[in-house]
Design a protein around this motif. Structure first.
Motif, PDB file in Angstrom:
ATOM      1  N   ARG A 183       0.812  -1.212   0.000  1.00 27.01           N
ATOM      2  CA  ARG A 183       0.000   0.000   0.000  1.00 27.01           C
ATOM      3  C   ARG A 183       0.844   1.260   0.000  1.00 27.01           C
ATOM      4  NH1 ARG A 183      -3.796  -0.840   4.992  1.00 27.01           N
ATOM      5  NH2 ARG A 183      -1.886  -1.773   5.799  1.00 27.01           N
ATOM      6  N   PHE A 184       2.078   1.156  -0.428  1.00 26.42           N
ATOM      7  CA  PHE A 184       2.903   2.348  -0.519  1.00 26.42           C
ATOM      8  C   PHE A 184       2.418   3.123  -1.738  1.00 26.42           C
ATOM      9  CE2 PHE A 184       7.021   4.526  -1.586  1.00 26.42           C
ATOM     10  CZ  PHE A 184       6.978   5.388  -0.490  1.00 26.42           C
ATOM     11  N   GLN A 185       1.639   4.186  -1.474  1.00 26.71           N
ATOM     12  CA  GLN A 185       1.046   4.917  -2.594  1.00 26.71           C
ATOM     13  C   GLN A 185       2.077   5.896  -3.102  1.00 26.71           C
ATOM     14  OE1 GLN A 185      -2.184   6.709  -0.599  1.00 26.71           O
ATOM     15  NE2 GLN A 185      -2.911   4.755   0.168  1.00 26.71           N
ATOM     16  N   HIS A 186       2.768   5.493  -4.130  1.00 25.82           N
ATOM     17  CA  HIS A 186       3.862   6.333  -4.582  1.00 25.82           C
ATOM     18  C   HIS A 186       3.432   7.142  -5.788  1.00 25.82           C
ATOM     19  CE1 HIS A 186       7.900   7.056  -3.447  1.00 25.82           C
ATOM     20  NE2 HIS A 186       8.165   7.308  -4.710  1.00 25.82           N
ATOM     21  N   LYS A 196       0.469  13.551  -5.087  1.00 22.25           N
ATOM     22  CA  LYS A 196       1.373  14.693  -5.061  1.00 22.25           C
ATOM     23  C   LYS A 196       0.913  15.797  -4.102  1.00 22.25           C
ATOM     24  CE  LYS A 196       4.107  17.625  -8.089  1.00 22.25           C
ATOM     25  NZ  LYS A 196       5.408  17.336  -7.490  1.00 22.25           N
ATOM     26  N   GLU A 197      -0.366  16.137  -4.123  1.00 20.30           N
ATOM     27  CA  GLU A 197      -0.857  17.208  -3.255  1.00 20.30           C
ATOM     28  C   GLU A 197      -0.571  16.852  -1.808  1.00 20.30           C
ATOM     29  OE1 GLU A 197      -3.066  15.262  -5.213  1.00 20.30           O
ATOM     30  OE2 GLU A 197      -2.144  16.491  -6.785  1.00 20.30           O
ATOM     31  N   ASP A 198      -0.667  15.570  -1.546  1.00 19.19           N
ATOM     32  CA  ASP A 198      -0.498  15.084  -0.196  1.00 19.19           C
ATOM     33  C   ASP A 198       0.930  15.125   0.294  1.00 19.19           C
ATOM     34  OD1 ASP A 198      -2.410  14.375   1.431  1.00 19.19           O
ATOM     35  OD2 ASP A 198      -2.372  12.242   1.002  1.00 19.19           O
ATOM     36  N   ARG A 199       1.867  14.976  -0.631  1.00 18.81           N
ATOM     37  CA  ARG A 199       3.247  14.874  -0.193  1.00 18.81           C
ATOM     38  C   ARG A 199       4.033  16.141  -0.486  1.00 18.81           C
ATOM     39  NH1 ARG A 199       6.400  12.837  -4.323  1.00 18.81           N
ATOM     40  NH2 ARG A 199       5.238  12.423  -6.205  1.00 18.81           N
ATOM     41  N   THR A 200       3.339  17.178  -1.004  1.00 20.92           N
ATOM     42  CA  THR A 200       4.000  18.449  -1.278  1.00 20.92           C
ATOM     43  C   THR A 200       3.353  19.510  -0.418  1.00 20.92           C
ATOM     44  OG1 THR A 200       4.232  17.731  -3.557  1.00 20.92           O
ATOM     45  CG2 THR A 200       4.647  20.038  -3.127  1.00 20.92           C
ATOM     46  N   ASP A 214       8.365  11.635  -0.247  1.00 21.12           N
ATOM     47  CA  ASP A 214       8.333  10.522  -1.186  1.00 21.12           C
ATOM     48  C   ASP A 214       7.001   9.804  -1.289  1.00 21.12           C
ATOM     49  OD1 ASP A 214      10.867  10.585  -2.397  1.00 21.12           O
ATOM     50  OD2 ASP A 214      11.776   9.858  -0.566  1.00 21.12           O
ATOM     51  N   GLY A 215       6.216   9.791  -0.236  1.00 22.80           N
ATOM     52  CA  GLY A 215       4.953   9.085  -0.369  1.00 22.80           C
ATOM     53  C   GLY A 215       4.191   8.988   0.928  1.00 22.80           C
ATOM     54  N   VAL A 216       3.028   8.353   0.829  1.00 26.43           N
ATOM     55  CA  VAL A 216       2.151   8.154   1.978  1.00 26.43           C
ATOM     56  C   VAL A 216       1.839   6.668   2.050  1.00 26.43           C
ATOM     57  CG1 VAL A 216      -0.095   8.720   2.973  1.00 26.43           C
ATOM     58  CG2 VAL A 216       1.145  10.445   1.664  1.00 26.43           C
ATOM     59  N   VAL A 217       1.955   6.099   3.239  1.00 27.08           N
ATOM     60  CA  VAL A 217       1.610   4.691   3.425  1.00 27.08           C
ATOM     61  C   VAL A 217       0.321   4.626   4.221  1.00 27.08           C
ATOM     62  CG1 VAL A 217       2.285   2.520   4.503  1.00 27.08           C
ATOM     63  CG2 VAL A 217       4.003   3.929   3.370  1.00 27.08           C
ATOM     64  N   ASP A 244      -3.225   5.356   5.474  1.00 28.44           N
ATOM     65  CA  ASP A 244      -3.980   6.604   5.432  1.00 28.44           C
ATOM     66  C   ASP A 244      -3.187   7.779   5.927  1.00 28.44           C
ATOM     67  OD1 ASP A 244      -6.231   5.309   4.497  1.00 28.44           O
ATOM     68  OD2 ASP A 244      -6.826   4.740   6.533  1.00 28.44           O
ATOM     69  N   ASP A 245      -2.198   7.531   6.781  1.00 30.34           N
ATOM     70  CA  ASP A 245      -1.695   8.698   7.502  1.00 30.34           C
ATOM     71  C   ASP A 245      -0.207   8.725   7.793  1.00 30.34           C
ATOM     72  OD1 ASP A 245      -1.736   6.597   9.193  1.00 30.34           O
ATOM     73  OD2 ASP A 245      -2.866   7.571  10.781  1.00 30.34           O
ATOM     74  N   ILE A 246       0.580   7.874   7.126  1.00 27.55           N
ATOM     75  CA  ILE A 246       2.020   7.876   7.407  1.00 27.55           C
ATOM     76  C   ILE A 246       2.765   8.498   6.221  1.00 27.55           C
ATOM     77  CG2 ILE A 246       4.045   6.491   7.969  1.00 27.55           C
ATOM     78  CD1 ILE A 246       2.094   4.336   9.035  1.00 27.55           C
ATOM     79  N   ILE A 247       3.421   9.624   6.481  1.00 27.86           N
ATOM     80  CA  ILE A 247       4.197  10.277   5.433  1.00 27.86           C
ATOM     81  C   ILE A 247       5.617   9.711   5.473  1.00 27.86           C
ATOM     82  CG2 ILE A 247       4.740  12.287   6.927  1.00 27.86           C
ATOM     83  CD1 ILE A 247       4.112  12.587   3.163  1.00 27.86           C
ATOM     84  N   VAL A 248       6.182   9.421   4.298  1.00 26.28           N
ATOM     85  CA  VAL A 248       7.457   8.720   4.223  1.00 26.28           C
ATOM     86  C   VAL A 248       8.471   9.487   3.392  1.00 26.28           C
ATOM     87  CG1 VAL A 248       8.601   6.586   3.514  1.00 26.28           C
ATOM     88  CG2 VAL A 248       6.241   6.521   4.304  1.00 26.28           C
ATOM     89  N   GLU A 249       9.702   9.499   3.882  1.00 23.50           N
ATOM     90  CA  GLU A 249      10.799  10.067   3.110  1.00 23.50           C
ATOM     91  C   GLU A 249      11.936   9.046   3.078  1.00 23.50           C
ATOM     92  OE1 GLU A 249      12.968  13.164   1.048  1.00 23.50           O
ATOM     93  OE2 GLU A 249      10.869  12.610   1.288  1.00 23.50           O
TER      94      GLU A 249
END
Length: 149
Positions: free
Chosen positions: A21-24, A28-32, A45-48, A50-55
């Motif tokens: 479920r790594f939504q890569h 974009k709106e979500d990770r910028t 880099d992405g969101v895993v 519903d709510d985990i932001i990943v770099e």
């Protein structure tokens, strides 16, 4: 040395294997976002889930500090930093402890409700197979600590 992209690619491969479920790319709106508003733009880099932001960071300690800032200020409350130990000037476990402490300090001051976790991978783009399964396991554990179901 390898082109930088290779280490980044390895980190992202570990993430996509560790969680389907790594939504890569497509959130974009979500990770910028900008911090302070109207200031610098941070693109993560992405969101895993519903709510985990990943770099994912494959560069040196200075870049790692930058990634920690970007994560700390991101509006989502759960943060995961994955470090690929390709270009470190210090031993990986020392870098991981320092990074975790910096993230914790920033969050406790600015976002006490937030939770952040730093994972140091063992593999790099130089040797993408040897530690792949172990690294996936490390990421899964961290995601579980952040409450990924």
């Amino acid at each position: 040395g390898l082109p930088m992209g290779k280490h980044d690619e390895y980190g992202k491969k570990v993430l996509s294997m560790a969680t389907e479920r790594f939504q890569h790319w497509f959130v974009k709106e979500d990770r910028t976002y900008k911090y302070p508003p109207g200031g610098m733009t941070a693109e993560l880099d992405g969101v895993v889930g519903d709510d985990i932001i990943v770099e994912v960071e494959g560069l040196n300690e200075k870049q790692i500090r930058g990634s920690i800032l970007d994560l700390a200020f991101h509006p989502r409350t759960k943060k995961l930093l994955v470090i690929v130990p390709a270009n470190l000037n210090n031993p990986p476990n020392a870098v991981q402890l320092t990074a975790q402490k910096l993230l914790d300090d920033l969050l406790s001051k600015s976002r006490p409700e937030a939770l952040g976790h730093v994972v140091m991978l063992r593999g790099t783009g130089k040797d993408p197979q040897t530690f792949l399964n172990e690294d996936c396991e490390r990421v899964r554990k961290a995601l579980a600590l952040l409450g990924l179901q």
